[in-house]
Motif scaffolding. Structure first.
Motif, mmCIF file in Angstrom:
data_model
loop_
_atom_site.group_PDB
_atom_site.id
_atom_site.type_symbol
_atom_site.label_atom_id
_atom_site.label_comp_id
_atom_site.label_asym_id
_atom_site.label_seq_id
_atom_site.Cartn_x
_atom_site.Cartn_y
_atom_site.Cartn_z
ATOM 1 N N GLU A 178 0.970 -1.232 -0.071
ATOM 2 C CA GLU A 178 0.115 -0.011 0.120
ATOM 3 C C GLU A 178 0.911 1.186 0.190
ATOM 4 O O GLU A 178 0.641 2.313 -0.612
ATOM 5 N N ALA A 179 1.887 1.294 0.713
ATOM 6 C CA ALA A 179 2.797 2.310 0.582
ATOM 7 C C ALA A 179 3.425 2.606 -0.707
ATOM 8 O O ALA A 179 3.840 3.842 -1.110
ATOM 9 N N LEU A 180 3.817 1.600 -1.394
ATOM 10 C CA LEU A 180 4.443 1.692 -2.734
ATOM 11 C C LEU A 180 3.291 2.629 -3.582
ATOM 12 O O LEU A 180 3.791 3.231 -4.509
ATOM 13 N N PHE A 181 2.086 2.183 -3.603
ATOM 14 C CA PHE A 181 0.977 2.790 -4.147
ATOM 15 C C PHE A 181 0.664 4.407 -3.501
ATOM 16 O O PHE A 181 0.679 5.265 -4.461
ATOM 17 N N ARG A 182 0.646 4.385 -2.494
ATOM 18 C CA ARG A 182 0.340 5.813 -1.679
ATOM 19 C C ARG A 182 1.539 6.869 -1.905
ATOM 20 O O ARG A 182 1.341 8.001 -1.891
ATOM 21 N N GLN A 183 2.718 6.134 -1.324
ATOM 22 C CA GLN A 183 3.914 7.126 -1.183
ATOM 23 C C GLN A 183 5.116 6.636 -2.026
ATOM 24 O O GLN A 183 6.052 6.142 -1.280
ATOM 25 N N PRO A 184 4.725 6.712 -3.246
ATOM 26 C CA PRO A 184 6.127 5.943 -4.171
ATOM 27 C C PRO A 184 7.159 7.253 -3.962
ATOM 28 O O PRO A 184 6.859 8.224 -4.005
ATOM 29 N N THR A 185 8.412 6.724 -3.841
ATOM 30 C CA THR A 185 9.466 7.737 -3.582
ATOM 31 C C THR A 185 10.199 8.214 -4.699
ATOM 32 O O THR A 185 10.971 9.202 -4.905
ATOM 33 N N CYS A 186 9.848 7.680 -5.803
ATOM 34 C CA CYS A 186 10.242 8.318 -7.163
ATOM 35 C C CYS A 186 9.332 8.103 -8.245
ATOM 36 O O CYS A 186 8.468 7.234 -8.071
ATOM 37 N N GLU A 187 9.519 8.726 -9.447
ATOM 38 C CA GLU A 187 8.676 8.747 -10.276
ATOM 39 C C GLU A 187 8.867 7.032 -11.311
ATOM 40 O O GLU A 187 7.648 6.653 -11.516
#
Ligand SMILES: Nc1ncnc2c1ncn2[C@@H]1O[C@H](COP(=O)(O)OP(=O)(O)OP(=O)(O)O)[C@@H](O)[C@H]1O
Ligand SMILES: [Mg+2]
Length: 246
Positions: free
Chosen positions: A223-232
């Motif tokens: 879920e964090a990869l979806f909500r808060q990806p750290t880069c484009e």
């Protein structure tokens, strides 16, 4: 003890850097998926973990023991790790049952227990009737299932899998995805699972390491990869989302 600590490792082939300063801390019993495009270094990372490659820098600890580092390298046969290889790596001169039983024999399991374990894992991958066949007389998907059965049969505390479902049809994929989840719940093994398939990674894993060009871009819960990806790149890779200027 089956936690994995990968600390700033680097690996080059012919002076081309393939793994660049990779660090990951994987908890005991965690199911980690590694997701990334072809050629980004996923198999190389798995081979380093299994002890098939030496490191140029950094170190790897499994269960509190240094298995690979500047002054130490434990060869693969000394690890108690189950590995399912991308290219199957089956023994051509052995039949299916012998291929699956081989590691159990090396590990010293009694003949009767070996036979029962082999029969059980072959049933899991729907190859119960193929025990006497040679790998050459199987389809690609069936060979992949033998490799999978062999990796699971060891019942190791750490299991490394390199795209284990890539060549299977939808029916078998679905069934085996469930089997992985059940195996993981039952065994409590630490799982390191490489895939190209985002849906598979997100469905199975506690955390996903997104990899590109030999680096880990983000290591996080689905879920964090979806909500808060750290880069484009991660945002583009997960969910095929669209990036908006803000
Ligand atoms: N033994 C080797 N000698 C030289 N180059 C290698 C060797 N093994 C891998 N490479 C190179 O390292 C890079 C990463 O390869 P690797 O197999 O780790 O990629 P991958 O992420 O597993 O790709 P795929 O998804 O296609 O399986 C590739 O450019 C590959 O050509
Ligand atoms: Mg690969």
């Amino acid at each position: 003890m089956s936690e994995i600590r990968i600390d700033s490792i680097a690996k080059s082939f012919d002076r081309t850097p393939i793994l660049k300063d990779i660090s990951l801390q994987i908890e005991e019993g965690e199911f980690v998926a590694v997701l990334g495009p072809s050629g980004c270094g996923k198999t190389t990372l798995l081979r380093c973990l299994a002890g098939f490659e030496t490191l140029d820098a950094g170190q790897i600890e499994i269960g509190g023991q240094t298995v690979s580092g500047p002054s130490r390298h434990v060869p693969p046969e000394k690890h108690n790790i189950g590995v399912v290889f991308q290219n199957y790596a089956l023994w051509p001169h052995m039949n299916v049952a012998q291929n699956v039983a081989y590691g159990l024999k090396i590990a010293g399991l009694a003949k009767k227990d070996r036979a029962a374990r082999v029969a059980h894992v072959l049933d899991l991958v729907e190859l119960g009737g193929f025990a006497d066949r040679r790998p050459a007389d199987l389809s690609g998907g069936q060979r992949q299932c033998v490799a999978l059965a062999r990796g699971l049969a060891m019942e190791s505390r750490v299991v490394l899998l390199d795209e284990p479902l890539a060549n299977l049809d939808v029916h078998l994929r679905g069934a085996l995805e469930e089997e992985f989840a059940a195996f993981h719940a039952r065994s409590g093994a630490t799982m390191f699972y490489i895939t190209h398939d985002q849906a598979e990674a997100l469905a199975l894993a506690d955390r996903v390491a997104v990899m590109n060009h030999g680096r880990i871009l983000q290591f996080d819960r689905p879920e964090a990869l979806f909500r808060q990806p750290t880069c484009e790149t991660v945002a583009g890779f997960i969910g095929e989302g669209r990036v908006l200027e803000a």
